[in-house]
Design a protein around this motif. Structure first.
Motif, PDB file in Angstrom:
ATOM      1  N   LEU A 162       0.829  -1.202   0.000  1.00  0.00           N
ATOM      2  CA  LEU A 162       0.000   0.000   0.000  1.00  0.00           C
ATOM      3  C   LEU A 162       0.863   1.252   0.000  1.00  0.00           C
ATOM      4  CD1 LEU A 162      -2.657  -1.106   2.639  1.00  0.00           C
ATOM      5  CD2 LEU A 162      -3.016  -0.899   0.182  1.00  0.00           C
ATOM      6  N   ASP A 163       0.339   2.299  -0.626  1.00  0.00           N
ATOM      7  CA  ASP A 163       1.016   3.591  -0.656  1.00  0.00           C
ATOM      8  C   ASP A 163       0.972   4.206   0.739  1.00  0.00           C
ATOM      9  OD1 ASP A 163       1.975   6.147  -1.158  1.00  0.00           O
ATOM     10  OD2 ASP A 163       0.958   6.295  -3.099  1.00  0.00           O
ATOM     11  N   LEU A 164       2.115   4.570   1.274  1.00  0.00           N
ATOM     12  CA  LEU A 164       2.180   5.129   2.621  1.00  0.00           C
ATOM     13  C   LEU A 164       1.948   6.634   2.644  1.00  0.00           C
ATOM     14  CD1 LEU A 164       5.202   3.165   4.147  1.00  0.00           C
ATOM     15  CD2 LEU A 164       2.757   2.618   4.237  1.00  0.00           C
ATOM     16  N   GLU A 165       1.951   7.285   1.485  1.00  0.00           N
ATOM     17  CA  GLU A 165       1.778   8.741   1.439  1.00  0.00           C
ATOM     18  C   GLU A 165       0.313   9.151   1.330  1.00  0.00           C
ATOM     19  OE1 GLU A 165       4.177  10.509  -1.544  1.00  0.00           O
ATOM     20  OE2 GLU A 165       6.076   9.894  -0.646  1.00  0.00           O
ATOM     21  N   VAL A 166      -0.499   8.375   0.635  1.00  0.00           N
ATOM     22  CA  VAL A 166      -1.927   8.674   0.514  1.00  0.00           C
ATOM     23  C   VAL A 166      -2.717   7.444   0.937  1.00  0.00           C
ATOM     24  CG1 VAL A 166      -1.610  10.372  -1.307  1.00  0.00           C
ATOM     25  CG2 VAL A 166      -1.967   7.993  -1.924  1.00  0.00           C
ATOM     26  N   ASP A 167      -3.935   7.644   1.391  1.00  0.00           N
ATOM     27  CA  ASP A 167      -4.741   6.529   1.869  1.00  0.00           C
ATOM     28  C   ASP A 167      -5.225   5.678   0.698  1.00  0.00           C
ATOM     29  OD1 ASP A 167      -7.780   7.256   1.222  1.00  0.00           O
ATOM     30  OD2 ASP A 167      -6.740   9.087   1.806  1.00  0.00           O
ATOM     31  N   PRO A 168      -5.621   4.431   0.931  1.00  0.00           N
ATOM     32  CA  PRO A 168      -5.996   3.523  -0.167  1.00  0.00           C
ATOM     33  C   PRO A 168      -7.143   4.025  -1.029  1.00  0.00           C
ATOM     34  CG  PRO A 168      -5.652   2.296   1.864  1.00  0.00           C
ATOM     35  CD  PRO A 168      -5.603   3.740   2.232  1.00  0.00           C
ATOM     36  N   TRP A 227     -14.223  18.367   3.098  1.00  0.00           N
ATOM     37  CA  TRP A 227     -14.274  19.149   1.866  1.00  0.00           C
ATOM     38  C   TRP A 227     -12.895  19.363   1.250  1.00  0.00           C
ATOM     39  CZ3 TRP A 227     -17.112  20.181  -1.982  1.00  0.00           C
ATOM     40  CH2 TRP A 227     -16.868  21.284  -2.791  1.00  0.00           C
ATOM     41  N   LYS A 228     -11.866  19.498   2.069  1.00  0.00           N
ATOM     42  CA  LYS A 228     -10.532  19.759   1.528  1.00  0.00           C
ATOM     43  C   LYS A 228     -10.009  18.590   0.694  1.00  0.00           C
ATOM     44  CE  LYS A 228      -9.011  23.135   4.929  1.00  0.00           C
ATOM     45  NZ  LYS A 228      -7.984  23.516   5.916  1.00  0.00           N
ATOM     46  N   ARG A 229     -10.583  17.418   0.884  1.00  0.00           N
ATOM     47  CA  ARG A 229     -10.203  16.259   0.076  1.00  0.00           C
ATOM     48  C   ARG A 229     -11.210  16.022  -1.037  1.00  0.00           C
ATOM     49  NH1 ARG A 229      -6.726  12.826   2.158  1.00  0.00           N
ATOM     50  NH2 ARG A 229      -7.837  10.982   1.424  1.00  0.00           N
ATOM     51  N   ALA A 230     -12.491  16.138  -0.696  1.00  0.00           N
ATOM     52  CA  ALA A 230     -13.530  15.809  -1.665  1.00  0.00           C
ATOM     53  C   ALA A 230     -13.612  16.817  -2.807  1.00  0.00           C
ATOM     54  CB  ALA A 230     -14.880  15.718  -0.952  1.00  0.00           C
ATOM     55  N   ARG A 231     -13.194  18.063  -2.606  1.00  0.00           N
ATOM     56  CA  ARG A 231     -13.379  19.105  -3.621  1.00  0.00           C
ATOM     57  C   ARG A 231     -12.636  18.804  -4.917  1.00  0.00           C
ATOM     58  NH1 ARG A 231      -9.520  24.015  -1.295  1.00  0.00           N
ATOM     59  NH2 ARG A 231      -7.743  22.689  -0.726  1.00  0.00           N
ATOM     60  N   TYR A 232     -11.568  17.999  -4.845  1.00  0.00           N
ATOM     61  CA  TYR A 232     -10.813  17.679  -6.063  1.00  0.00           C
ATOM     62  C   TYR A 232     -11.526  16.664  -6.946  1.00  0.00           C
ATOM     63  CZ  TYR A 232      -7.000  19.846  -3.432  1.00  0.00           C
ATOM     64  OH  TYR A 232      -6.224  20.722  -2.721  1.00  0.00           O
ATOM     65  N   PHE A 233     -12.566  16.004  -6.434  1.00  0.00           N
ATOM     66  CA  PHE A 233     -13.183  14.902  -7.163  1.00  0.00           C
ATOM     67  C   PHE A 233     -14.676  15.098  -7.400  1.00  0.00           C
ATOM     68  CE2 PHE A 233      -9.523  13.322  -4.821  1.00  0.00           C
ATOM     69  CZ  PHE A 233      -8.816  12.652  -5.807  1.00  0.00           C
ATOM     70  N   GLY A 283      -9.324  26.166 -12.251  1.00  0.00           N
ATOM     71  CA  GLY A 283      -7.939  26.391 -12.639  1.00  0.00           C
ATOM     72  C   GLY A 283      -6.974  25.327 -12.184  1.00  0.00           C
ATOM     73  N   ALA A 284      -7.469  24.244 -11.566  1.00  0.00           N
ATOM     74  CA  ALA A 284      -6.587  23.186 -11.068  1.00  0.00           C
ATOM     75  C   ALA A 284      -6.109  22.312 -12.219  1.00  0.00           C
ATOM     76  CB  ALA A 284      -7.320  22.342 -10.037  1.00  0.00           C
ATOM     77  N   ASP A 285      -4.943  21.723 -12.040  1.00  0.00           N
ATOM     78  CA  ASP A 285      -4.395  20.785 -13.011  1.00  0.00           C
ATOM     79  C   ASP A 285      -4.911  19.393 -12.656  1.00  0.00           C
ATOM     80  OD1 ASP A 285      -2.976  19.349 -14.831  1.00  0.00           O
ATOM     81  OD2 ASP A 285      -1.030  19.597 -13.863  1.00  0.00           O
ATOM     82  N   PHE A 286      -5.980  18.976 -13.325  1.00  0.00           N
ATOM     83  CA  PHE A 286      -6.628  17.705 -12.994  1.00  0.00           C
ATOM     84  C   PHE A 286      -5.811  16.555 -13.572  1.00  0.00           C
ATOM     85  CE2 PHE A 286      -9.963  14.423 -13.133  1.00  0.00           C
ATOM     86  CZ  PHE A 286     -10.453  14.543 -11.845  1.00  0.00           C
ATOM     87  N   SER A 287      -4.692  16.283 -12.913  1.00  0.00           N
ATOM     88  CA  SER A 287      -3.818  15.195 -13.320  1.00  0.00           C
ATOM     89  C   SER A 287      -3.381  14.443 -12.071  1.00  0.00           C
ATOM     90  CB  SER A 287      -2.594  15.718 -14.075  1.00  0.00           C
ATOM     91  OG  SER A 287      -1.806  16.551 -13.235  1.00  0.00           O
ATOM     92  N   ALA A 288      -2.987  13.178 -12.263  1.00  0.00           N
ATOM     93  CA  ALA A 288      -2.617  12.345 -11.121  1.00  0.00           C
ATOM     94  C   ALA A 288      -1.442  12.901 -10.320  1.00  0.00           C
ATOM     95  CB  ALA A 288      -2.320  10.916 -11.591  1.00  0.00           C
ATOM     96  N   PRO A 289      -0.348  13.380 -10.952  1.00  0.00           N
ATOM     97  CA  PRO A 289       0.757  13.923 -10.138  1.00  0.00           C
ATOM     98  C   PRO A 289       0.352  15.142  -9.321  1.00  0.00           C
ATOM     99  CG  PRO A 289       1.511  13.404 -12.358  1.00  0.00           C
ATOM    100  CD  PRO A 289       0.026  13.283 -12.379  1.00  0.00           C
ATOM    101  N   TRP A 290      -0.432  16.046  -9.929  1.00  0.00           N
ATOM    102  CA  TRP A 290      -0.817  17.256  -9.203  1.00  0.00           C
ATOM    103  C   TRP A 290      -1.762  16.913  -8.050  1.00  0.00           C
ATOM    104  CZ3 TRP A 290      -5.243  20.036  -8.008  1.00  0.00           C
ATOM    105  CH2 TRP A 290      -5.034  21.339  -7.564  1.00  0.00           C
ATOM    106  N   LEU A 291      -2.752  16.060  -8.294  1.00  0.00           N
ATOM    107  CA  LEU A 291      -3.695  15.688  -7.242  1.00  0.00           C
ATOM    108  C   LEU A 291      -2.997  14.916  -6.127  1.00  0.00           C
ATOM    109  CD1 LEU A 291      -6.754  14.583  -9.401  1.00  0.00           C
ATOM    110  CD2 LEU A 291      -6.566  16.640  -8.001  1.00  0.00           C
ATOM    111  N   ARG A 292      -2.052  14.071  -6.492  1.00  0.00           N
ATOM    112  CA  ARG A 292      -1.323  13.328  -5.473  1.00  0.00           C
ATOM    113  C   ARG A 292      -0.538  14.264  -4.573  1.00  0.00           C
ATOM    114  NH1 ARG A 292       0.911   8.317  -4.389  1.00  0.00           N
ATOM    115  NH2 ARG A 292       2.975   8.388  -3.437  1.00  0.00           N
ATOM    116  N   ALA A 293       0.067  15.295  -5.153  1.00  0.00           N
ATOM    117  CA  ALA A 293       0.819  16.261  -4.350  1.00  0.00           C
ATOM    118  C   ALA A 293      -0.097  16.987  -3.379  1.00  0.00           C
ATOM    119  CB  ALA A 293       1.528  17.254  -5.270  1.00  0.00           C
ATOM    120  N   GLN A 294      -1.332  17.289  -3.805  1.00  0.00           N
ATOM    121  CA  GLN A 294      -2.261  17.981  -2.908  1.00  0.00           C
ATOM    122  C   GLN A 294      -2.726  17.069  -1.776  1.00  0.00           C
ATOM    123  OE1 GLN A 294      -2.515  21.244  -3.635  1.00  0.00           O
ATOM    124  NE2 GLN A 294      -1.191  20.671  -5.351  1.00  0.00           N
ATOM    125  N   LEU A 295      -2.994  15.810  -2.096  1.00  0.00           N
ATOM    126  CA  LEU A 295      -3.500  14.884  -1.084  1.00  0.00           C
ATOM    127  C   LEU A 295      -2.421  14.452  -0.105  1.00  0.00           C
ATOM    128  CD1 LEU A 295      -5.698  12.644  -3.398  1.00  0.00           C
ATOM    129  CD2 LEU A 295      -6.514  14.328  -1.758  1.00  0.00           C
TER     130      LEU A 295
END
Length: 529
Positions: free
Chosen positions: A317-323, A382-388, A399-411
């Motif tokens: 499992l990824d230790l930086e973000v939840d499953p 909300w701070k997590r759900a707003r991206y999805f 104006g967000a960059d809806f890409s996996a690297p950018w979203l991962r950095a935010q989460l």
């Protein structure tokens, strides 16, 4: 050996067993008997190592004939003091703590003293005194001993609310290496018996509750106790053996499906002994344990399968973000979803929206169209759900960059305290001192870095100075008021470390540290006998 010393040893030896939960039983009090049990759990108490538990958690004995490499009570460990409760001592101790409102239930485990049958008989005798002699109706969780006879296991199940058998390790190979006295068959056999007995008891009780028809029987005034009404659970040690998270989660899913377990507990390996078969590290994989619990929660309540959470190609499992967030990042083609039209199953897949939140959204959108403010009021993260999600057709983060690297950095970023509330001042480096000054204009605390610790003075007051973050030169202060301004001045002759309230002549109670937690209970233990 006195009872206080026994309690100190056997409670400390039981702290590594985390399979301790009081959910699943709702039993009210009864006239002439003691205690009750609720599905919400029992009152909290704290162990000396800081764990919050709901029950008196002790071993019947720390004498053990097994030589498990990871266990502090293994037979080859000559450095620990061995002792055992008698059934009467354990029952009296439990009732004494209950009457003083220290506990509301019991978690009982044990080492294997002599043989499994002998140990199980001692546990049964203690529980019989509690249930029959004292009429105790509180929650009891007992650990079944692998290898005990089926008759004794059945007798134990009718005395407790939950039974559990530890899996110990996630594979038979690791079990043979680290716990050679235990086998896969000896562990699975009692688990299968508990599952069958629970199902048989539930079926017979369902038949007895039928009241239609000419053969209906009147309910007896003294109904027999149910067999382990809270079901069974198990525990696995994580990090002592090389199994992957993919293997562990597949094993957990299989146990839920085939043995009807209520809960699988994961215990991060704590290096309490030295053995060449164990990992040569002092690090405790607490973050991995946390991610496994999150994945387990997704399987039990969010309708996720193991293959959706993790795959064999990437077995950890990824230790930086939840499953749940990791799954969403792998399936960005499904997002964002509109909260006002999405189904319940889709809402459960959104990071930041839980089971309760999804149900509240379905209920609230019957009456109004939901936006960001409404979702916050419903308790959505909300701070997590707003991206999805989108609200009223508009993306919540323009104006967000809806890409996996950018979203991962935010989460994966540290939690922001926000612009208001307790965390708005951000994290102050170092530990706050009890003697920080106050700003005369605003009344806010002006934090200061604590002084370098110096040797503690002998006698009274040393512990308070250490908690305050100062050395022997730190003086207690008393707060005075002059009009609208406030200032702090040294007060001579006071006991170091005891701050005083404005206008009060008595000092505040001395803070109690975690290692002294048992010392506070010792007078109560001695008073029982």
């Amino acid at each position: 050996m006195d009872i206080a010393r026994k309690l100190e040893l056997l409670a400390d030896a039981a702290k590594y067993d985390v399979a301790c939960t009081s959910s699943g039983v709702n039993r009210s009090g009864k006239k002439g008997q003691l205690g009750s049990a609720t599905q919400a759990g029992c009152c909290h108490s704290f162990t000396p190592d800081g764990r919050c538990v709901t029950l008196l958690k002790v071993l019947m004995t720390n004498v053990c004939t097994c030589d498990c490499a990871y266990c502090v009570n293994r037979v080859s460990n000559r450095s620990i003091e061995r002792t055992a409760f008698t059934p009467r001592e354990l029952a009296d101790l439990t009732i004494g703590f209950y009457r003083r409102n220290f506990i509301e239930g019991l978690f009982l485990s044990s080492g294997v003293a002599g043989n499994p049958d002998n140990t199980t008989e001692l546990m049964i005798r203690a529980l019989e005194i509690l249930r029959h002699e004292y009429g105790f109706r509180g929650y009891i969780h007992a650990k079944a001993i692998p290898g005990a006879s089926p008759e004794l296991l059945q007798q134990l199940g009718f005395l407790c609310d939950r039974l559990s058998v530890n899996m110990e390790l996630p594979s038979a190979a690791s079990l043979a290496l680290l716990a050679p006295d235990k086998t896969k068959t000896n562990i699975l056999a009692p688990m299968r018996q508990i599952c069958d007995n629970c199902a048989e008891d539930a079926e017979s009780r369902a038949l007895s509750r039928r009241t239609a028809g000419p053969l209906a029987q009147r309910k007896t005034k003294t109904a027999a106790r149910a067999f382990a009404p809270a079901g069974q659970s198990t525990q696995m040690i994580i990090g002592a053996s090389p199994e992957s998270d993919h293997h562990i989660l597949n094993l957990s899913a299989s146990l839920y499906r085939t043995l009807s377990l209520k809960r699988v507990f994961f215990s991060a390996y704590v290096p309490v002994t030295r053995d060449p078969r164990l990992p040569q590290t002092d690090r405790v994989p607490l973050n991995r344990e946390h991610r496994l619990y999150q994945a387990d929660w997704l399987m039990r309540f969010y309708e996720f399968s193991v293959d959706e959470i993790i795959d064999e190609a990437d077995p950890f499992l990824d230790l930086e973000v939840d499953p749940k967030a990791a799954w969403a990042l792998r399936h960005l083609d499904l997002f964002p979803v509109e909260v006002n039209t999405a189904s319940y199953e889709v809402l459960l897949r959104v990071p930041g929206i839980g089971v309760r939140g999804a149900k509240l959204i379905l209920r609230a959108r019957r009456h109004s169209t939901l936006g960001a403010d409404e979702l916050r009021k419903l308790g959505i993260a909300w701070k997590r759900a707003r991206y999805f999600v989108t609200c009223k057709g508009a993306y919540a983060v323009p104006g967000a960059d809806f890409s996996a690297p950018w979203l991962r950095a935010q989460l994966a970023a540290p939690i922001d305290g926000g612009a208001h509330g307790r965390r708005s001042a951000k994290e102050v480096p170092g530990q706050l001192s009890l003697f920080d000054g106050l700003d005369a204009q605003t009344g806010h605390v002006q934090p200061k870095m604590p002084a370098a610790p110096s040797p503690l003075p002998q006698g009274r007051g040393g512990e308070e100075l250490l908690l305050a973050g100062g050395g022997p030169a730190a003086l207690p202060l008393q707060e005075r008021r002059t009009g609208a301004q406030r200032r702090l001045e040294p007060k001579s002759g006071a006991v170091p470390g005891n701050g005083a309230r404005p206008g009060a002549g008595r000092s505040a109670p001395r803070p109690q540290t975690a290692p002294r937690a048992f010392a506070a209970l010792k007078p109560a233990v001695e008073a029982l006998f």
